[in-house]
Design an enzyme around this catalytic site. Structure first.
Site, mmCIF file in Angstrom:
data_model
loop_
_atom_site.group_PDB
_atom_site.id
_atom_site.type_symbol
_atom_site.label_atom_id
_atom_site.label_comp_id
_atom_site.label_asym_id
_atom_site.label_seq_id
_atom_site.Cartn_x
_atom_site.Cartn_y
_atom_site.Cartn_z
ATOM 1 N N ALA A 146 0.436 -1.250 -0.194
ATOM 2 C CA ALA A 146 -0.237 0.171 0.117
ATOM 3 C C ALA A 146 1.038 0.844 0.081
ATOM 4 C CB ALA A 146 -1.059 0.203 1.164
ATOM 5 N N SER A 147 2.160 0.849 -0.340
ATOM 6 C CA SER A 147 3.347 1.891 -0.948
ATOM 7 C C SER A 147 3.296 3.575 0.853
ATOM 8 C CB SER A 147 2.845 3.607 -1.792
ATOM 9 O OG SER A 147 1.541 3.566 -1.919
ATOM 10 N N HIS A 148 2.706 4.392 0.684
ATOM 11 C CA HIS A 148 2.704 5.350 1.192
ATOM 12 C C HIS A 148 1.291 5.752 2.209
ATOM 13 C CE1 HIS A 148 0.496 6.318 -2.144
ATOM 14 N NE2 HIS A 148 -0.450 8.007 -0.771
#
Length: 320
Positions: A146-148
């Protein structure tokens, strides 16, 4: 179409839930706002895939939603023919809670659908997934990340054979399949360990890392400048990424070197083209005894890249 209370009850009554999952859902029985939040509609599948908070419910990220999305994705791959299934899919995951578990669940569904799976043996960065898709010629790729986003979130990011995110028509096909397929009853699954033993799932590790790094190191914008300054500018920095994938050494302007991915210490890296400080750092971090001669960039190494090595092994590098 079921309302959110009906969907909640359907999940609560499903034999697909474990005891712990049933307890989680039963605990919110009297909280209609929470039930509505989790069940008023499924997560929407877009070009980038899925993303949401981790919890039980059709509007949350959990193993049932992962299996559902993967079955829908598998149908798209199977529609491309037997060759597409044989080329298979590459799967990657990050360090978030449940990422490895979700990746293994996805691999199990793909394998049960007759789609060959290559999965990383531990967390890796997204660019290495795109590289793996191209390197191995897989039909598709999947990254559990979910990256950042905050730690409560996870995601399901999908890629096609060019290593880029899924084309809109394929994303639309997955979304349509998810509408058609029942989240509990239409999923093909098998045990992950059985899939590995049968050769339906194979791991990617140090060999893929070395190929990825070699590819990166062949693409400096101005290699002559890199060679000139590699040993004079060496602002080494090690860091643990908050949302990322492992320990990285940024050692001078010559390269970005992975130094502690699981399993990579037993494989000889390719240090040709590196400055002395970079080469020493990479080799000594693997427990090797290094002798060197000359100045400038490494042009030769006495052990071939990719060969198996053990701590204490002596290696000679030549610089010019």
């Amino acid at each position: 179409m079921r309302n959110y209370m009906e969907e909640y009850q359907r999940w609560l009554d499903s034999p697909a839930l474990s005891n712990a999952e049933w307890e989680e859902l039963n605990a919110i029985r009297d909280d209609k706002k929470e039930i509505e939040s989790r069940f008023f509609a499924p997560l929407e599948f877009g070009t980038a895939g899925l993303r949401g908070e981790m919890a039980l419910g059709c509007r949350r990220m959990n193993i049932h939603v992962i299996r559902h999305a993967t079955q829908a994705f598998a149908e798209v791959i199977k529609a491309e023919g037997a060759g597409a299934c044989s080329r298979g899919i590459a799967i990657c995951f990050d360090c978030r809670v449940n990422s490895e578990r979700f990746a293994h669940e996805a691999a199990s569904v793909m394998a049960a659908n007759g789609i060959h799976v290559r999965i990383f043996d531990a967390l890796r960065p997204t660019p290495e997934l795109s590289f793996a898709v191209k390197h191995y010629g897989t039909t598709a790729g999947l990254n559990i990340t979910a990256s950042h986003n905050p730690k409560e979130y996870n995601g399901y990011k999908v890629y096609w054979s060019d290593g880029a995110q899924l084309p809109p028509q394929h994303a639309a096909a997955i979304a349509k399949n998810m509408e058609r397929l029942d989240i509990f009853n239409d999923i093909q699954r098998m045990d992950f360990d059985d899939a590995v033993r049968q050769g339906l799932v194979e791991f990617m590790g140090a060999e893929t890392d070395e190929a990825f790094l070699a590819n990166v190191l062949r693409q400096p914008i101005d290699p002559d400048v890199v060679r000139r300054v590699a040993d004079r500018l060496s602002p080494r920095a090690s860091f643990e990424s908050r949302t990322g994938w492992g320990r990285v050494a940024v050692d001078s302007l010559s390269n970005v070197v992975i130094t502690s991915l699981p399993g990579d210490r037993g494989v000889m890296p390719d240090v040709r083209g590196m400055g002395l400080k970079d080469a020493l750092f990479v080799l000594e971090s693997r427990g090797l005894k290094v002798r060197f001669s000359g100045r400038g960039a490494v042009t030769q190494q006495s052990i071939t890249a990719g060969a198996r090595i053990a701590p204490g092994t002596a290696v000679v590098i030549t610089l010019k």
